[in-house]
Design a protein around this motif. Sequence first.
Motif, mmCIF file in Angstrom:
data_model
loop_
_atom_site.group_PDB
_atom_site.id
_atom_site.type_symbol
_atom_site.label_atom_id
_atom_site.label_comp_id
_atom_site.label_asym_id
_atom_site.label_seq_id
_atom_site.Cartn_x
_atom_site.Cartn_y
_atom_site.Cartn_z
ATOM 1 N N HIS A 113 -38.421 10.066 21.864
ATOM 2 C CA HIS A 113 -39.122 9.383 23.113
ATOM 3 C C HIS A 113 -39.256 8.061 23.139
ATOM 4 O O HIS A 113 -39.321 7.326 22.089
ATOM 5 C CB HIS A 113 -40.434 10.221 23.411
ATOM 6 C CG HIS A 113 -40.887 9.946 24.709
ATOM 7 N ND1 HIS A 113 -41.388 8.978 25.491
ATOM 8 C CD2 HIS A 113 -40.675 10.946 25.622
ATOM 9 C CE1 HIS A 113 -41.565 9.251 26.755
ATOM 10 N NE2 HIS A 113 -41.368 10.473 27.075
ATOM 11 N N ARG A 114 -38.910 7.408 24.276
ATOM 12 C CA ARG A 114 -38.937 5.969 24.647
ATOM 13 C C ARG A 114 -40.175 5.457 23.954
ATOM 14 O O ARG A 114 -40.426 4.222 23.474
ATOM 15 C CB ARG A 114 -38.587 5.718 25.805
ATOM 16 C CG ARG A 114 -39.733 6.087 27.017
ATOM 17 C CD ARG A 114 -39.173 5.690 28.171
ATOM 18 N NE ARG A 114 -38.063 6.649 28.819
ATOM 19 C CZ ARG A 114 -37.548 6.825 29.906
ATOM 20 N NH1 ARG A 114 -37.957 6.022 30.858
ATOM 21 N NH2 ARG A 114 -36.651 7.835 29.934
ATOM 22 N N THR A 142 -44.468 17.262 21.164
ATOM 23 C CA THR A 142 -44.058 15.914 21.851
ATOM 24 C C THR A 142 -45.161 15.458 22.835
ATOM 25 O O THR A 142 -45.569 14.329 22.889
ATOM 26 C CB THR A 142 -42.622 16.082 22.327
ATOM 27 O OG1 THR A 142 -41.852 16.474 21.515
ATOM 28 C CG2 THR A 142 -42.270 14.775 23.013
ATOM 29 N N SER A 274 -45.804 12.656 27.422
ATOM 30 C CA SER A 274 -44.238 12.720 26.964
ATOM 31 C C SER A 274 -43.901 13.944 26.929
ATOM 32 O O SER A 274 -44.654 15.065 26.553
ATOM 33 C CB SER A 274 -44.339 11.908 25.704
ATOM 34 O OG SER A 274 -45.181 12.133 24.727
ATOM 35 N N GLU A 277 -36.564 15.778 27.082
ATOM 36 C CA GLU A 277 -35.561 15.603 28.177
ATOM 37 C C GLU A 277 -34.621 16.725 28.412
ATOM 38 O O GLU A 277 -33.489 16.770 27.596
ATOM 39 C CB GLU A 277 -35.055 14.371 28.079
ATOM 40 C CG GLU A 277 -35.752 13.157 28.102
ATOM 41 C CD GLU A 277 -35.144 11.724 27.978
ATOM 42 O OE1 GLU A 277 -34.142 11.687 28.539
ATOM 43 O OE2 GLU A 277 -35.465 10.695 27.685
ATOM 44 N N GLY A 283 -38.609 13.806 30.381
ATOM 45 C CA GLY A 283 -39.037 13.022 29.404
ATOM 46 C C GLY A 283 -40.669 13.048 29.611
ATOM 47 O O GLY A 283 -41.523 12.503 29.020
ATOM 48 N N TYR A 284 -41.459 13.685 30.701
ATOM 49 C CA TYR A 284 -42.604 13.686 31.003
ATOM 50 C C TYR A 284 -43.134 15.031 31.458
ATOM 51 O O TYR A 284 -42.208 15.837 32.375
ATOM 52 C CB TYR A 284 -42.900 12.490 32.012
ATOM 53 C CG TYR A 284 -42.502 11.154 31.453
ATOM 54 C CD1 TYR A 284 -43.407 10.408 30.580
ATOM 55 C CD2 TYR A 284 -41.422 10.590 31.785
ATOM 56 C CE1 TYR A 284 -43.165 9.340 30.241
ATOM 57 C CE2 TYR A 284 -40.899 9.378 31.525
ATOM 58 C CZ TYR A 284 -41.608 8.742 30.638
ATOM 59 O OH TYR A 284 -41.412 7.414 29.963
#
Length: 337
Positions: A113-114, A142, A274, A277, A283-284
């Motif tokens: 994740h970013r 996550t 988070s 994806e 991603g959220y």
Amino acid sequence: MDIESAGHALIRPGQLLTDRGALSTAARWTQAVSEGDGVCMVHLSQGVDPCELTAELREHGFRASPNHVLTGQPLFFGGPASRPFPAEPVHYRPGRSRSEVTVGLLDTGVAGHRWWADADWYEQAAEDAPDAVEGAQAGHGTFIAGLLARQAPGASLQVARVLDGEGVGDEAAVIRALHRMRGRPPQVLNLSFGGHTFDDRPPPLLADALAELSDTVVVACAGNTASDRPFYPAALGSVIAVGAVDSSERRRAPYSAHGSWVDACARGDWVTSSFLEQGEFAGYATWSGTSFATAVVAGTIAAAAHDRPARQAADELLSLRETRQIPDLGVLVPSSL
């Protein structure tokens, strides 16, 4: 799935966990024995009830338990706690400050994740505990990792995968993971899963494994059972059991377990963090459950432990003199999310 019901608990059929001293006593009911990473598992002969044998071994002074099934929370219960919903991106930028605190995360693993793309801990986490990418709870770990990262900026995560993509694991897998942590114990340990035991008594081998991490503050979810029935490992005396309040942070979330054994609570309703994806998720996600209230409490303790022992930070957080109480949920820990 290799699960059966034993009274009002879930267990792995034909499996019993015990110490080595009980093997000779259990030999007549034993088909095979496997041992490793602190677990001695007896594979029972066909037709042997692991709960009945557990009770008999305990009467003779041995430490024994069926291999209880443990599940991530929000699994199995309806309402907003049942599944994640896609969410808009959360604008969070990890800071450059570093903390010496490590938070252990036993769960489904953690995906990339970013928020932690450049974090030192993630490379090791991806190697040791790859995320389960299929299943209703594949993003559970996550999601929790994001809550921990935001509550305790700069802390490192020590990740072990003990739940599959459906959020299901068992007592043996958790004991093995705890055994492997003894060489490098984290200051704080987040356990957002659990289950009932067949007799509502503490599971002795799981309790022993947690006791070995004597300097670690263990924080576990009280469960999404909407009852006061003890839920383990949260109900163990050495563990901080966490229930959930609603988004107002004034009332118990309707799904949250409660009772005198619950030590603390935090917001568990409609929390955003988070996620994976894939599919409709970018991603959220927004999700609800005592799992996520647990991460708020564990992260708060980890943040406070940057300049003091984690146990001191936990004691101060739970001090009755300075904190607000929610009936049957203990101390309210406000969320900074």
